[in-house]
Write an enzyme that holds these catalytic residues in place. Structure first.
Site, PDB file in Angstrom:
ATOM      1  N   LYS A   2      45.435  -0.748  52.416  1.00 38.34           N
ATOM      2  CA  LYS A   2      45.377  -0.885  50.931  1.00 38.34           C
ATOM      3  C   LYS A   2      44.091  -0.741  50.357  1.00 38.34           C
ATOM      4  O   LYS A   2      43.087  -1.301  50.935  1.00 38.34           O
ATOM      5  CB  LYS A   2      45.844  -2.627  50.887  1.00 38.34           C
ATOM      6  CG  LYS A   2      46.087  -2.863  49.377  1.00 38.34           C
ATOM      7  CD  LYS A   2      47.580  -2.416  49.065  1.00 38.34           C
ATOM      8  CE  LYS A   2      47.833  -2.448  47.408  1.00 38.34           C
ATOM      9  NZ  LYS A   2      47.171  -1.320  46.727  1.00 38.34           N
ATOM     10  N   LYS A  60      40.813   3.040  51.581  1.00 34.36           N
ATOM     11  CA  LYS A  60      39.945   3.651  50.208  1.00 34.36           C
ATOM     12  C   LYS A  60      40.293   5.107  49.885  1.00 34.36           C
ATOM     13  O   LYS A  60      40.090   5.954  50.881  1.00 34.36           O
ATOM     14  CB  LYS A  60      38.689   3.301  50.075  1.00 34.36           C
ATOM     15  CG  LYS A  60      38.308   2.987  48.745  1.00 34.36           C
ATOM     16  CD  LYS A  60      38.559   1.903  48.027  1.00 34.36           C
ATOM     17  CE  LYS A  60      38.101   1.428  46.840  1.00 34.36           C
ATOM     18  NZ  LYS A  60      38.550   0.133  46.327  1.00 34.36           N
ATOM     19  N   THR A 119      41.709  -8.700  38.410  1.00 35.14           N
ATOM     20  CA  THR A 119      40.352  -8.743  39.293  1.00 35.14           C
ATOM     21  C   THR A 119      39.283  -9.552  38.588  1.00 35.14           C
ATOM     22  O   THR A 119      38.832 -10.368  39.185  1.00 35.14           O
ATOM     23  CB  THR A 119      39.824  -7.106  39.463  1.00 35.14           C
ATOM     24  OG1 THR A 119      40.718  -6.427  40.405  1.00 35.14           O
ATOM     25  CG2 THR A 119      38.429  -7.341  40.236  1.00 35.14           C
ATOM     26  N   ASN A 126      37.579  -3.184  32.956  1.00 35.20           N
ATOM     27  CA  ASN A 126      38.612  -4.130  33.327  1.00 35.20           C
ATOM     28  C   ASN A 126      38.161  -5.418  33.695  1.00 35.20           C
ATOM     29  O   ASN A 126      38.496  -6.489  33.489  1.00 35.20           O
ATOM     30  CB  ASN A 126      39.709  -3.731  33.951  1.00 35.20           C
ATOM     31  CG  ASN A 126      40.622  -2.692  33.281  1.00 35.20           C
ATOM     32  OD1 ASN A 126      40.572  -2.447  32.140  1.00 35.20           O
ATOM     33  ND2 ASN A 126      41.088  -1.879  34.205  1.00 35.20           N
ATOM     34  N   SER A 145      48.055  -6.611  43.273  1.00 36.74           N
ATOM     35  CA  SER A 145      48.556  -5.347  43.989  1.00 36.74           C
ATOM     36  C   SER A 145      49.798  -5.835  45.116  1.00 36.74           C
ATOM     37  O   SER A 145      50.684  -5.040  45.461  1.00 36.74           O
ATOM     38  CB  SER A 145      47.418  -4.386  44.645  1.00 36.74           C
ATOM     39  OG  SER A 145      47.055  -3.878  43.708  1.00 36.74           O
TER      40      SER A 145
END
Length: 423
Positions: A76, A112, A196, A227, A355
């Protein structure tokens, strides 16, 4: 010797990560026998991404996808489009994702990806071509049970939609669970964009209470106003704090009475940056670090807090909205000066937590309301930061070391119990 070993000799994010692992090793007891598992990625893919530009020329871009550890579940981690992306950075970011998912006790490993490109210099059609070609090059190692990408610096929900569509075309049917952070009408989750930043606020609120730092009237400095930084700033202002300085790629602004975020939002959307905002004075980028503040939120890129800057910081609490913003020696300096640091692997884990919720919703084809999302997020984040705080108190160590103890124990126990094939 791993063919990636040379990277550990270079300065950069991967070296920072390796030093963090070495620091936690003495706390792992018998699990330390397995610690080399964490010092090398399971899989690292480098791909050429050629695309036809709008003017008919062909340009080549370098792309990466690294799966650091899959012992606890599928990989992830986000995909980053930035001109400074390289293998060293992507390896480190994938490793921090491994720790982060384990600290939150999510059933994922760490991964990643990235492409070395300045997305602002591409037209929308060029950006789509880049994304689809990059997806085709990594499609054999991603999937809802293999590795699930998400947005990161330079990417967004639209990019995730292109990835999902490209991957689905190769499978012959729609696979919504291959990415998270995609548009809501394509199977995305409510609350994902703000998650986040919300996690930064929730963990900051919890730790501020533990160290007896009132949020009412607290002065906050924010680096990065995307964000993460913007959402955290809004939530702190709602709690009575004031944002006194903000820095992004366009400059640094300062107002000791507090920056009006509603006015800044309008300006930011028009100018794509905070530099030049009339509601605050411009100061030098380096002066940002010495502004009088109670809370510092580095929410930009890694490697921002050096020893020299750590000596200047006046904050009592640092909330790592970015991944790897603090060098280990700067970490030591801040702790020596009595500064509490909420590390990235817990502080900014709100995004990967939602997520996870999105992935679960896609698997079930059943979706929750935003209130349900936020309630579930807050519950998991509060539980995780309390676990980290308890471990730090029990082991008499920093919150970062405590978070790594929890994460590493869970990862290495999974590695030990799964065994090594062939035996």
């Amino acid at each position: 010797m791993s063919n990636l070993s040379y990277i550990s000799q270079n300065n950069g994010p991967w070296s920072t990560y390796l030093e963090q692992i070495d620091r936690v090793a003495p706390y792992l007891e018998h699990l330390e026998d397995y610690i080399d598992t964490l010092k090398r990625p399971k899989r690292a893919l480098i791909v050429d991404v050629p695309i036809v530009m709008d003017d008919g020329t062909i340009q080549h871009f370098e792309g990466y996808r690294v799966q650091h550890n899959l012992s606890r579940g599928p990989g992830k981690g986000g995909i980053r489009y930035h001109p400074d992306v390289d293998l060293n950075e992507v390896m480190a970011l994938s490793a921090w994702m491994t720790i982060k998912t384990a600290v939150l006790n999510l059933p994922f490993g760490g991964a990643k990806g990235g492409v070395r490109v300045d997305p602002r210099k591409l037209s929308p059609r060029e950006l789509e071509r880049l994304t689809r070609r990059y997806t085709s090059e990594i499609s054999h190692i991603i999937g809802p049970q293999k590795d699930i990408p998400a947005p990161d610096v330079g990417t967004n929900a639209n990019v995730m939609g292109w990835i999902m569509d490209t991957y689905s075309s190769g499978q012959g049917h729609t696979v919504t669970g291959v990415v998270t952070g995609k548009p809501v009408h394509l199977g995305g989750s409510l609350g994902r964009v703000k998650a986040t930043g919300r996690g930064v606020f929730i963990t900051g609120q919890q730790v501020a209470d533990k160290i007896k730092l009132p949020l009412e009237g607290a002065k906050i400095a924010v680096q990065g106003f995307g964000n993460v930084g913007s959402e955290a700033a809004y939530l702190f202002v709602e709690s009575g704090s004031k944002i006194v300085t903000i820095q992004d790629h366009t400059g640094t602004i300062y107002n000791p009475e507090g920056i009006n975020l509603e006015e800044l939002k309008v300006y930011f959307e028009k100018n794509q940056g905070v530099g030049g905002f009339a509601g605050a004075q411009a100061i030098s980028d380096e002066d940002f670090w010495s502004v009088e503040m109670d809370i510092l939120i580095p929410a930009a890129l890694e490697g921002q807090i050096t020893v020299e800057r750590a000596e200047k910081i006046t904050a009592k609490l640092v909330l790592e909205g970015a991944n790897g913003p603090t060098y280990p020696d700067a970490d030591d300096m801040l702790i020596k000066r009595g500064v509490t640091i909420v590390p990235d692997v817990i502080c900014n884990a709100g995004g990967v937590t939602v997520s996870y919720f999105e992935w679960v919703q896609d698997m079930a084809s059943y979706f929750w309301s935003e209130d349900e999302i936020n309630q579930r997020l807050d519950k998991l984040m509060i539980q995780a930061i309390n676990d980290v705080w308890h471990t730090a108190s029990e082991k008499a160590c920093s919150l970062r070391t405590a978070a790594f103890i929890l994460g590493c124990e869970r990862i290495l126990k999974a590695r030990m119990e799964r065994g090594i094939f062939p035996g």
